[in-house]
Design an enzyme around this catalytic site. Structure first.
Site, PDB file in Angstrom:
ATOM      1  N   HIS A  73       4.699   0.147   0.371  1.00 23.42           N
ATOM      2  CA  HIS A  73       5.409  -0.644   1.369  1.00 23.42           C
ATOM      3  C   HIS A  73       4.507  -1.740   1.918  1.00 23.42           C
ATOM      4  O   HIS A  73       3.290  -1.718   1.752  1.00 23.42           O
ATOM      5  CB  HIS A  73       5.982   0.232   2.493  1.00 23.42           C
ATOM      6  CG  HIS A  73       4.979   1.098   3.171  1.00 23.42           C
ATOM      7  ND1 HIS A  73       4.491   2.274   2.610  1.00 23.42           N
ATOM      8  CD2 HIS A  73       4.348   0.982   4.364  1.00 23.42           C
ATOM      9  CE1 HIS A  73       3.629   2.827   3.437  1.00 23.42           C
ATOM     10  NE2 HIS A  73       3.513   2.070   4.502  1.00 23.42           N
TER      11      HIS A  73
ATOM     12  N   ASP B 241       0.493   5.023   1.699  1.00 26.83           N
ATOM     13  CA  ASP B 241      -0.295   5.533   2.821  1.00 26.83           C
ATOM     14  C   ASP B 241      -1.313   6.597   2.405  1.00 26.83           C
ATOM     15  O   ASP B 241      -0.998   7.518   1.649  1.00 26.83           O
ATOM     16  CB  ASP B 241       0.630   6.130   3.897  1.00 26.83           C
ATOM     17  CG  ASP B 241       1.336   5.069   4.717  1.00 26.83           C
ATOM     18  OD1 ASP B 241       0.814   3.945   4.813  1.00 26.83           O
ATOM     19  OD2 ASP B 241       2.417   5.364   5.266  1.00 26.83           O
TER      20      ASP B 241
ATOM     21  N   ARG C 128       4.542   6.785  13.717  1.00 27.76           N
ATOM     22  CA  ARG C 128       4.624   7.344  12.358  1.00 27.76           C
ATOM     23  C   ARG C 128       4.143   8.789  12.326  1.00 27.76           C
ATOM     24  O   ARG C 128       3.101   9.121  12.889  1.00 27.76           O
ATOM     25  CB  ARG C 128       3.771   6.511  11.387  1.00 27.76           C
ATOM     26  CG  ARG C 128       4.030   6.877   9.916  1.00 27.76           C
ATOM     27  CD  ARG C 128       3.167   6.070   8.984  1.00 27.76           C
ATOM     28  NE  ARG C 128       1.855   6.687   8.760  1.00 27.76           N
ATOM     29  CZ  ARG C 128       0.767   6.025   8.402  1.00 27.76           C
ATOM     30  NH1 ARG C 128       0.803   4.716   8.247  1.00 27.76           N
ATOM     31  NH2 ARG C 128      -0.377   6.657   8.205  1.00 27.76           N
TER      32      ARG C 128
ATOM     33  N   HIS D  42       0.827  -1.201   0.000  1.00 27.79           N
ATOM     34  CA  HIS D  42       0.000   0.000   0.000  1.00 27.79           C
ATOM     35  C   HIS D  42       0.866   1.259   0.000  1.00 27.79           C
ATOM     36  O   HIS D  42       2.027   1.244   0.396  1.00 27.79           O
ATOM     37  CB  HIS D  42      -0.937   0.017   1.211  1.00 27.79           C
ATOM     38  CG  HIS D  42      -0.219   0.065   2.532  1.00 27.79           C
ATOM     39  ND1 HIS D  42       0.392  -1.040   3.080  1.00 27.79           N
ATOM     40  CD2 HIS D  42      -0.011   1.086   3.406  1.00 27.79           C
ATOM     41  CE1 HIS D  42       0.957  -0.702   4.230  1.00 27.79           C
ATOM     42  NE2 HIS D  42       0.733   0.588   4.449  1.00 27.79           N
TER      43      HIS D  42
END
Length: 279
Positions: A255, A101, A270, A99
């Protein structure tokens, strides 16, 4: 004082390690410029031994731009811009797919910064793949076909309702996120706003269909593109150690967080930097 960064490539297409920078200290303009240009070139940068408090991670991320606040993920105490990804027996991983983000918004994130906090005894690697390398490896007729096509990206494809029914409050937050984030359309091939390079911009996590095609055509073409972008030669794989940091260009990468450690615990922080409308 020598401010030249050591940025060493980890592969021909994607990934580099920075070995002489302490992100807990404010970066000089010269250091930041080198870090940013290294990111543009290598698409994902890795740094070991970075002890970052949430406030320090936020301060670093803000150097890159305005920050995104995630609609459903929990955040660090007092620092809502830092998402806490805490996976364990009672909270299974949900990032074990390829995916990019937050492509379910009009201006998907430009950059993300991920810091490791608690790691399993083994496993839990993250892989990144280059949308630029994937695009450049396509034949001219396929590039021509994809150019000008648009695809739909949907929050609900990765954030499935049944996962958010542990409490009424959690389910309500999910429903509000769905209402706030209807499906959006982005070009199948996007152009990097700084480098001008073209990259494949569909991902298995959020892309549901190519809107210009019939259902069967869309399904066949997306199936090919999802498989193509994950070819090993376009990838870099990172084996996490405590206090590692990864910084990636979310505009041109995908990723995959390997869930091979489950049900052991893994905690990551994150920060997500907002980007611009893909073109």
């Amino acid at each position: 004082m020598n401010e030249r960064l050591n940025i060493n490539a980890l592969g021909p297409y994607i990934g580099a390690q920075v070995t002489n920078l302490d992100l807990a200290r404010p970066l000089s303009d010269a250091q930041f410029e080198q870090l940013y240009h290294g990111l543009l070139r290598h698409q994902v940068l890795f740094l070991r031994d970075q002890v970052l408090a949430p406030e320090q991670q936020r301060a670093l991320a803000i150097r890159f731009g305005d920050l995104h606040i995630h609609p459903v993920y929990p955040h660090a105490e007092g620092v809502e811009e830092i998402i806490v990804l805490d996976t364990h027996q009672d909270n299974p991983p949900d990032n074990d797919n390829w995916h990019t983000d937050v492509t379910f918004i009009e201006t998907p994130p430009a950059i993300a910064i991920l810091a490791s906090k608690v790691l399993p005894e083994f496993g839990g690697d993250t892989l990144w793949t280059s949308g630029i390398a994937a695009y450049e490896a396509l034949s001219a007729p396929i590039k021509s076909l994809l150019d000008g096509l648009h695809a739909e990206h949907d929050f609900k494809k990765s954030f499935l309702e049944f996962k958010y029914r542990k409490s009424e409050e959690e389910h309500q937050r999910w429903q509000q996120a769905v209402e706030k984030h209807p499906p959006v359309q982005h070009p199948v091939i996007r152009t990097h706003p700084v480098s001008g390079k073209k990259a494949l911009f569909v991902n298995e996590g959020f892309t549901t269909r190519i809107v210009d095609l019939s259902e069967k055509e869309s399904e066949a073409l997306l199936g090919f593109l999802f498989a193509h972008v994950t070819r090993p030669e376009f990838q870099v794989r990172w084996r996490w150690q405590p206090n590692d940091v990864a910084i990636w260009d979310n505009r041109v990468t995908q990723h995959y967080a390997n869930a091979d450690y489950y049900p052991a615990r893994r905690v990551m922080h994150r920060a997500t930097v907002l980007g611009d409308k893909p073109f």
